[in-house]
Scaffold this active site. Sequence first.
Site, PDB file in Angstrom:
ATOM      1  N   GLY A 108       0.832  -1.215   0.000  1.00  0.00           N
ATOM      2  CA  GLY A 108       0.000   0.000   0.000  1.00  0.00           C
ATOM      3  C   GLY A 108       0.862   1.259   0.000  1.00  0.00           C
TER       4      GLY A 108
ATOM      5  N   ARG B 212      13.409  10.158  -2.499  1.00  0.00           N
ATOM      6  CA  ARG B 212      14.295  11.304  -2.764  1.00  0.00           C
ATOM      7  C   ARG B 212      15.585  11.189  -1.950  1.00  0.00           C
ATOM      8  NH1 ARG B 212      14.548  16.270  -0.019  1.00  0.00           N
ATOM      9  NH2 ARG B 212      15.031  18.118  -1.285  1.00  0.00           N
TER      10      ARG B 212
ATOM     11  N   VAL C   5      17.854   8.430  -3.319  1.00  0.00           N
ATOM     12  CA  VAL C   5      18.518   8.822  -4.566  1.00  0.00           C
ATOM     13  C   VAL C   5      19.626   9.838  -4.278  1.00  0.00           C
ATOM     14  CG1 VAL C   5      18.159  10.046  -6.769  1.00  0.00           C
ATOM     15  CG2 VAL C   5      16.524   8.298  -6.007  1.00  0.00           C
ATOM     16  N   ARG C   6      19.297  10.844  -3.483  1.00  0.00           N
ATOM     17  CA  ARG C   6      20.294  11.914  -3.279  1.00  0.00           C
ATOM     18  C   ARG C   6      21.446  11.460  -2.388  1.00  0.00           C
ATOM     19  NH1 ARG C   6      16.899  17.412  -4.296  1.00  0.00           N
ATOM     20  NH2 ARG C   6      16.532  16.834  -6.467  1.00  0.00           N
TER      21      ARG C   6
ATOM     22  N   ARG D  58       0.984  -5.089  -5.097  1.00  0.00           N
ATOM     23  CA  ARG D  58       1.164  -6.279  -4.257  1.00  0.00           C
ATOM     24  C   ARG D  58       1.488  -7.407  -5.230  1.00  0.00           C
ATOM     25  NH1 ARG D  58      -0.605  -4.301   0.582  1.00  0.00           N
ATOM     26  NH2 ARG D  58      -2.408  -2.911   0.530  1.00  0.00           N
TER      27      ARG D  58
ATOM     28  N   ASP E 178       4.677  -4.716   6.016  1.00  0.00           N
ATOM     29  CA  ASP E 178       4.921  -6.118   6.349  1.00  0.00           C
ATOM     30  C   ASP E 178       5.266  -6.994   5.119  1.00  0.00           C
ATOM     31  OD1 ASP E 178       4.156  -8.244   8.638  1.00  0.00           O
ATOM     32  OD2 ASP E 178       3.400  -8.934   6.702  1.00  0.00           O
TER      33      ASP E 178
ATOM     34  N   THR F 289       4.168   2.692   5.542  1.00  0.00           N
ATOM     35  CA  THR F 289       2.784   2.196   5.622  1.00  0.00           C
ATOM     36  C   THR F 289       2.000   3.105   6.559  1.00  0.00           C
ATOM     37  OG1 THR F 289       1.346   0.453   6.510  1.00  0.00           O
ATOM     38  CG2 THR F 289       3.583   0.479   7.352  1.00  0.00           C
ATOM     39  N   ILE F 290       0.749   3.354   6.203  1.00  0.00           N
ATOM     40  CA  ILE F 290      -0.064   4.203   7.087  1.00  0.00           C
ATOM     41  C   ILE F 290      -0.419   3.475   8.377  1.00  0.00           C
ATOM     42  CG2 ILE F 290      -1.062   5.531   5.186  1.00  0.00           C
ATOM     43  CD1 ILE F 290      -3.722   3.946   5.692  1.00  0.00           C
ATOM     44  N   ASP F 291      -0.229   2.142   8.411  1.00  0.00           N
ATOM     45  CA  ASP F 291      -0.775   1.344   9.517  1.00  0.00           C
ATOM     46  C   ASP F 291      -0.016   1.466  10.842  1.00  0.00           C
ATOM     47  OD1 ASP F 291      -2.588   0.450   7.640  1.00  0.00           O
ATOM     48  OD2 ASP F 291      -1.469  -1.366   7.190  1.00  0.00           O
TER      49      ASP F 291
ATOM     50  N   ASP G 263       2.336  -0.435  12.020  1.00  0.00           N
ATOM     51  CA  ASP G 263       2.220  -1.764  12.623  1.00  0.00           C
ATOM     52  C   ASP G 263       3.506  -2.581  12.508  1.00  0.00           C
ATOM     53  OD1 ASP G 263       2.160  -2.123   9.904  1.00  0.00           O
ATOM     54  OD2 ASP G 263       0.469  -3.502   9.884  1.00  0.00           O
TER      55      ASP G 263
ATOM     56  N   ARG H 214      -5.255  -2.122   8.869  1.00  0.00           N
ATOM     57  CA  ARG H 214      -5.075  -3.584   8.832  1.00  0.00           C
ATOM     58  C   ARG H 214      -5.406  -4.156  10.203  1.00  0.00           C
ATOM     59  NH1 ARG H 214      -0.474  -7.340   7.276  1.00  0.00           N
ATOM     60  NH2 ARG H 214       0.788  -6.084   8.657  1.00  0.00           N
TER      61      ARG H 214
ATOM     62  N   ALA I 120     -13.774  11.530  20.194  1.00  0.00           N
ATOM     63  CA  ALA I 120     -14.830  10.531  19.972  1.00  0.00           C
ATOM     64  C   ALA I 120     -15.280   9.948  21.308  1.00  0.00           C
ATOM     65  CB  ALA I 120     -14.306   9.421  19.072  1.00  0.00           C
TER      66      ALA I 120
ATOM     67  N   ARG J   1     -29.226  10.507  30.101  1.00  0.00           N
ATOM     68  CA  ARG J   1     -28.650  11.722  30.708  1.00  0.00           C
ATOM     69  C   ARG J   1     -28.811  12.948  29.807  1.00  0.00           C
ATOM     70  NH1 ARG J   1     -23.846   8.744  31.125  1.00  0.00           N
ATOM     71  NH2 ARG J   1     -22.875  10.259  29.735  1.00  0.00           N
TER      72      ARG J   1
ATOM     73  N   ARG K 297     -25.572   6.017  11.612  1.00  0.00           N
ATOM     74  CA  ARG K 297     -25.017   6.289  10.290  1.00  0.00           C
ATOM     75  C   ARG K 297     -23.578   5.796  10.270  1.00  0.00           C
ATOM     76  NH1 ARG K 297     -29.522   6.975   9.293  1.00  0.00           N
ATOM     77  NH2 ARG K 297     -30.578   8.716   8.260  1.00  0.00           N
TER      78      ARG K 297
ATOM     79  N   ILE L 186      -9.043   7.322   1.078  1.00  0.00           N
ATOM     80  CA  ILE L 186      -8.631   8.737   1.179  1.00  0.00           C
ATOM     81  C   ILE L 186      -7.545   8.886   2.246  1.00  0.00           C
ATOM     82  CG2 ILE L 186     -10.807   9.771   0.360  1.00  0.00           C
ATOM     83  CD1 ILE L 186     -11.233  10.642   3.325  1.00  0.00           C
TER      84      ILE L 186
HETATM   85  O1  F6P Z   1      -1.519  -1.387   4.554  1.00  0.00           O
HETATM   86  C1  F6P Z   1      -2.140  -0.212   4.139  1.00  0.00           C
HETATM   87  C2  F6P Z   1      -3.605  -0.434   3.902  1.00  0.00           C
HETATM   88  O2  F6P Z   1      -4.174   0.783   3.484  1.00  0.00           O
HETATM   89  C3  F6P Z   1      -4.372  -1.028   5.074  1.00  0.00           C
HETATM   90  O3  F6P Z   1      -4.688  -0.062   6.038  1.00  0.00           O
HETATM   91  C4  F6P Z   1      -5.563  -1.614   4.382  1.00  0.00           C
HETATM   92  O4  F6P Z   1      -6.094  -2.694   5.116  1.00  0.00           O
HETATM   93  C5  F6P Z   1      -4.992  -2.092   3.076  1.00  0.00           C
HETATM   94  O5  F6P Z   1      -3.792  -1.383   2.872  1.00  0.00           O
HETATM   95  C6  F6P Z   1      -5.879  -1.902   1.878  1.00  0.00           C
HETATM   96  O6  F6P Z   1      -5.268  -2.513   0.796  1.00  0.00           O
HETATM   97  P1  F6P Z   1      -5.689  -2.277  -0.727  1.00  0.00           P
HETATM   98  O7  F6P Z   1      -5.257  -0.890  -1.114  1.00  0.00           O
HETATM   99  O8  F6P Z   1      -4.959  -3.335  -1.454  1.00  0.00           O
HETATM  100  O9  F6P Z   1      -7.180  -2.414  -0.764  1.00  0.00           O
END
Ligand code: F6P
Length: 319
Positions: A11, A21, A24-25, A72, A103, A126-128, A130, A172, A187, A212, A244, A251
Site C-alpha cells: 500500500g 528522494r 537517490v540523493r 502487491r 509487512d 505504511t499508514i498502519d 504496525d 489492517r 470521539a 442523561r 449512520r 482517502i
Molecule cells: O496497509 C495499508 C492499507 O491501506 C491497510 O490499512 C488496508 O487494510 C490495506 O492497505 C488496503 O489494501 P488495498 O489498497 O490493497 O485495498
Amino acid sequence: MKSLGVLTSGGDAPGMNAAIRAVVRTAHARKVKIFGIMRGFSGLLNDEVEEMSHRSVSNILGQGGTILKTSRCPEFMTPEGQKRGVEVLQRRGIEGLVTIGGDGTYRGAIALSRTWKVPCIGVPGTIDNDLNGTDHTIGSDTAMETALDAVDKVKDTVNSMERVFVVEVMGRNCGYIALKTALAGGAEQVVIPEMKTDVKELCGEITEGYIRGKASWIIIVAEGAIPAHELAQRITGETDLETRVVVLGHIQRGGRPSAEDRILGGRLGAAAVDLLLNGHSGKAAGVRCDKINIVDLEEAVQPYHMDAQEDLALIKILT
Ligand code: F6P
C-alpha cells in the site's frame, strides 16, 4: 558497492516520495549509481528498472503516493519469482536494494537477503504503523491527520442532528489510526483489535448517555476490529437508535504528506543507503525516541502489539 536499487511495494503511503528522494540523493552524494524499480517486486520481475538522476526526484517532497508506483506481488513470494528478480538485479549490476513498504515488503526483503544473499534494507512505509522497531512508520502521521479532519467534519453533523455515527478507519490489524484519531477528535468510543469490546456494554453506555441527555455519539472503529456496518446494525438492534456509517477508506492513503512524514522519510531513506554501503543487510531502519533505530527484518515483522492502555483511559475520562 557501486550500484543500488530502490522500490516501493504494498500500500502506498504519504511520505514515500520523501524516502525515495533521500535514497537517490544520498546515493549520489556517496558516488553510487541508483536505479528506481517500478511497481514494487512486480516491476523487479519484469525488469522495469530505470537509472535515477538527482533531478528525477525534484519537487516530489510534497506529493502523496509514490513516483515509483507500487503493487502487491504474490508471485514474488514464490522461489521461482524471487529467482527471476535476482537474475534481473544481477544482469543490471545492482548490488543492494532499499525496499520501502510494510509487512509484505519486509517479507520480500527477508527472502532476498537471507535466501538469495542480496543485501537489502527495509524502510517502513505504511499508514498502519504496525511494524516493530520503530515508533512511527512513514505515512501514519498524515493518515491520522486525514482521518481527524474527516471526524471533525462528521462531528458537525453529528452534533446538529443528534445521531450515532460509526466511523471506520484503516490500519489492517492495528488500531493505531483509530485510537489516535478518537483521542484527537474527541470521539465517545473507539473499537480496536488490541482490546476486546463488549458490544452490549457499549450499547448500554450509549443508552445511559441518552437518558442523561447526551444525544450525539461518534464511535471510531478500526477496520481490523469489526466492520463498521456490522457494528452499526448491532447498535441499532440493541438500542433502537438510528445510526449512520462513514467508511473513510483509501482517502487515508492520499494527500500531501505531513512535515513529520517527510522528515521521517528523508531520515530513513538516507540511513538505509548508508547501512547498505557499510555492509549491512537484512535490517529495517526505524526511529526510537527520535533516534535512528536498526532491527532485523524478522523482528520488524513479528506480530505488532500497540500499547493502548493510556490512550484508552484518557478517552474514557474525556468523554
Ligand atoms: O496497509 C495499508 C492499507 O491501506 C491497510 O490499512 C488496508 O487494510 C490495506 O492497505 C488496503 O489494501 P488495498 O489498497 O490493497 O485495498
